[in-house]
Design a protein around this motif. Structure first.
Motif, mmCIF file in Angstrom:
data_model
loop_
_atom_site.group_PDB
_atom_site.id
_atom_site.type_symbol
_atom_site.label_atom_id
_atom_site.label_comp_id
_atom_site.label_asym_id
_atom_site.label_seq_id
_atom_site.Cartn_x
_atom_site.Cartn_y
_atom_site.Cartn_z
ATOM 1 N N GLN A 202 -56.974 31.905 28.723
ATOM 2 C CA GLN A 202 -56.248 31.919 29.983
ATOM 3 C C GLN A 202 -54.972 32.748 29.813
ATOM 4 O O GLN A 202 -54.255 32.583 28.842
ATOM 5 C CB GLN A 202 -55.865 30.479 30.339
ATOM 6 C CG GLN A 202 -55.188 30.338 31.679
ATOM 7 C CD GLN A 202 -54.559 28.962 31.849
ATOM 8 O OE1 GLN A 202 -53.596 28.815 32.576
ATOM 9 N NE2 GLN A 202 -55.090 27.955 31.174
ATOM 10 N N PRO A 260 -59.059 24.969 34.940
ATOM 11 C CA PRO A 260 -59.046 26.128 34.036
ATOM 12 C C PRO A 260 -57.772 26.972 34.126
ATOM 13 O O PRO A 260 -57.230 27.363 33.107
ATOM 14 C CB PRO A 260 -60.265 26.922 34.486
ATOM 15 C CG PRO A 260 -61.177 25.914 35.111
ATOM 16 C CD PRO A 260 -60.279 24.916 35.758
ATOM 17 N N PRO A 363 -56.800 27.245 26.929
ATOM 18 C CA PRO A 363 -55.952 26.956 28.089
ATOM 19 C C PRO A 363 -54.599 27.650 28.025
ATOM 20 O O PRO A 363 -53.758 27.443 28.879
ATOM 21 C CB PRO A 363 -55.781 25.437 28.018
ATOM 22 C CG PRO A 363 -55.947 25.083 26.582
ATOM 23 C CD PRO A 363 -56.826 26.136 25.966
ATOM 24 N N TRP A 364 -54.373 28.467 27.011
ATOM 25 C CA TRP A 364 -53.099 29.189 26.911
ATOM 26 C C TRP A 364 -53.360 30.607 26.426
ATOM 27 O O TRP A 364 -54.419 30.916 25.887
ATOM 28 C CB TRP A 364 -52.125 28.485 25.964
ATOM 29 C CG TRP A 364 -52.761 27.629 24.913
ATOM 30 C CD1 TRP A 364 -52.862 26.277 24.921
ATOM 31 C CD2 TRP A 364 -53.388 28.071 23.688
ATOM 32 N NE1 TRP A 364 -53.514 25.840 23.800
ATOM 33 C CE2 TRP A 364 -53.848 26.907 23.024
ATOM 34 C CE3 TRP A 364 -53.614 29.310 23.102
ATOM 35 C CZ2 TRP A 364 -54.518 26.964 21.796
ATOM 36 C CZ3 TRP A 364 -54.281 29.357 21.883
ATOM 37 C CH2 TRP A 364 -54.718 28.194 21.248
#
Lengths: 427, 427
Positions: A202, A260, A363-364
């Motif tokens: 992401q 997400p 997620p990062w």
């Protein structure tokens, strides 16, 4: 013995050396502006591995004027980047091994059970700031390369080792390496994924919104417009935008992720007197960016959504909510899930760990976003650290995981770099 | 000539003297800590009117430990209170004439067209900080008393003149006067009402709420609880409480007021990093208090309402919203609308102005709240200043209004103080 067995045995034989290396790395407190010590060490280690080493303090117009450049500073004097290159014999695939050397500040010392830079070894773990994020990952890469060298395993493709600054502050170190041409056919970034494989990451960008009101005395609030109340409408609209954006995401890599690409509202500030109707509220937050969209497209959608507030609300039409992009921004990163490097990594994972890896979307963001978007180098994030420990007190890394990760990377690098190009670039 | 005509003519004859007095008052910059100059003048004026004058710097346990005491300071050295008493001949009703001498700071000087303490006279107006709030009112009272003295009109009841400090900061000056026994059968306070008569005044109190969340990384917000989102639930509950509280208000004095006792949210602050889920939000505001309820009852209802959040929401049950009362608090004030002082004031208003007065409830508190609640002295707020100019740059007062107000007050004081007690206290 097979090559896999050779590498495995080498790892077992050298684990005490790994503990020493991890200790040394953690004991260098390489917070922003203090990266030089560990970088000199890294340079030395790479030279011992027969790498050609480039060590430089990033600067210059091409860097600081680049659209992807984000940093609070424009000069990096005292904060050198290190890149080592080991040329292959030719016609193989090249690989970038990217790790950041900067660590976040240690925070409130009273939360730490020991000195944050002790590098204490206890129960199979090395403790200290940066151990998990991501010196454990860097050690795994260096150890993988040392195994390959000690075992005389040579490569057709080039190995490009990035030991970069500034990942925690926007990625200027990796950007500087990319702009110097240190890219490759693919990359591995051993950020703390808890041994999960992240082919997608992401991205994210920070936004700031100003919501206007009109002041009045708190005894006659109906004579004004309360910006805190108007801000609620904005917050509801952001929730709705988050829903719309996430509903579009069907990639199975995100199937276990509740949201997400979240829109996180992190800061709110408005008004300055209890008895007054506030006339301004500031909202700051982070908007997730899907690996399947560009930063520009995400910005455009966000901008349009904010503009649409004026269609439903007269106040916002006359007093549009002001939108700013500021501070950090991480590009989303990705590699095709059927990319050959993914297959090699997965199969080596299975061999070493005896089980199927968990493959998810991160997620990062990481510097893999820059490598993908600016450096044209598809990137996999896979490392031995524990995600939840990063940035917290009493951070640690499990030595066994570093060893396993090193073994997986050594085999993967060997196989990837010896994959022939057959006259054309793999794409 | 009737007494009304005598007083009217006296006013017309002395208007240039009133302009001089207003100038002098405005030219004394009596912000907090700088009240002494104007108080010495007030003392002198009261003595010229044959008042027994008490000038003192408020202090002492009884004052600072009093439940109604609100101030940032505990000692008022250099900030004297002045009370003048003129004894009546006996068996009449006593009156308190209360005016505060403190003015709010002048604010940003660039907004002023002239020096804030110029006292410039132009087009029938005296300009300067404090002219409307409320030196114009104080001048009207002093002028009314001077007319009564010059015309040899004597009273049966006592006149108690309050020239108090600290009204703008919580009312410690009036409280100190009350605690010294300077109360009466009723009071007039010529705060800037734009010549409206306010028999009731909204009280108010400041509240602070802490709303908890649980932090998490902004990329995985579902692992935390966003305090800014939880704060929205709290804000909605406050709106609902405002609705419930205002629905109860049926007093026709409030019929023109959209929200008689508003709950104003004036400040919000939460979070410190765009990429983090915020774990705390602070909300500050002002809750109006009806003249028909006590401060304690309003607090109790507010407290219960906040507590009720936990009944509908598990998070709030485990992490209750924390409520604090802080800073300012103004008691509501009131007088019965059929109180004889109301009738006298109304009828004298009609005689002087040739029209019916507007009678409403004040949307803000005054020291009349303290006089009513602590001093047992029902209070009417009625004055020549212009509400909307108070606390703003280029504040002014219309001399004609001060003159009319003085004429109304002179007649009202004369009639009220000569009303016989007939052996018992009016109540």
């Amino acid at each position: 013995m097979t090559r896999n067995e050779l590498i495995h045995n080498w790892m077992i034989d050298h684990q005490w050396k790994l503990i020493g290396m991890l200790k040394t790395m953690v004991q260098e407190p390489s917070t922003q502006m203090n990266e030089a010590g560990i970088q000199y060490l890294t340079k030395k280690w790479l030279q011992e591995l027969d790498f050609e080493v480039d060590m430089w303090e990033p600067r210059g117009e091409e860097l600081v004027k680049h659209e992807a450049f984000i940093s609070a500073r424009e000069s990096f004097v005292g904060s050198p980047n290190v890149v080592g290159v080991k040329k292959g014999k030719g016609n193989g695939h090249s690989i970038v091994l990217n790790g950041h050397i900067d660590v976040v500040p240690e925070g409130d010392l009273t939360n730490w059970e020991e000195d944050p830079y002790s590098g204490t070894y206890k129960d199979g773990k090395i403790y200290g700031r940066g151990s998990t994020d991501m010196k454990g990952g860097n050690a795994a890469m260096l150890f993988a390369l040392k195994a390959l060298k000690d075992l005389d395993l040579s490569m057709k493709g080039d190995i490009i080792f990035h030991s970069v600054i500034e990942e925690e502050s926007g990625g200027a170190g990796t950007l500087a390496a990319i702009l110097k041409g240190y890219t490759g056919d693919a990359a591995i970034i051993p950020e703390p994924t808890k041994m999960k494989i992240f082919p997608k990451q992401q991205g994210s960008m920070w936004f700031r919104l100003y919501v206007k009101g009109a002041s009045a005395h708190g005894g006659t609030p109906y004579e004004g417009v309360n910006a805190i109340e108007k801000a609620q409408t904005v917050l509801i609209a952001l929730k709705e935008l988050e829903r719309v954006r996430n509903n579009r995401i069907t990639d199975p890599l995100f199937s276990k992720v509740p949201i997400p690409i979240p829109i996180n509202v992190g800061v709110i500030e408005g008004g300055d007197w209890p008895s007054s109707v506030p006339d301004l509220v500031k909202i700051e937050g982070r908007c997730g960016i899907s690996p399947d969209e560009t930063v520009e497209a995400a910005k455009e959608e966000f901008r349009e959504w904010v503009k649409k507030l004026g269609e439903k609300d007269d106040w916002f039409q006359k007093h549009p909510v002001k939108l700013e992009w500021f501070g950090a921004r991480w590009f989303p990163g990705s590699i095709e899930t059927d990319h050959p490097l993914m297959s090699l990594l997965t199969s080596n994972f299975e061999k070493v760990m005896g089980k199927t890896p968990e493959v998810e979307a991160a997620p990062w963001g990481t510097d893999g976003g820059l490598l993908t978007a600016v450096g044209n180098t598809p990137s996999i994030v896979f490392g031995p650290g524990i995600t939840n420990l990063a940035h917290y007190a009493n951070e640690y890394i499990e030595v066994e995981k570093v060893l396993q990760c090193a073994e997986i990377i050594a085999n993967t690098v060997y196989e990837w770099c010896n994959r022939e190009k057959e006259g054309r670039e793999w794409s």
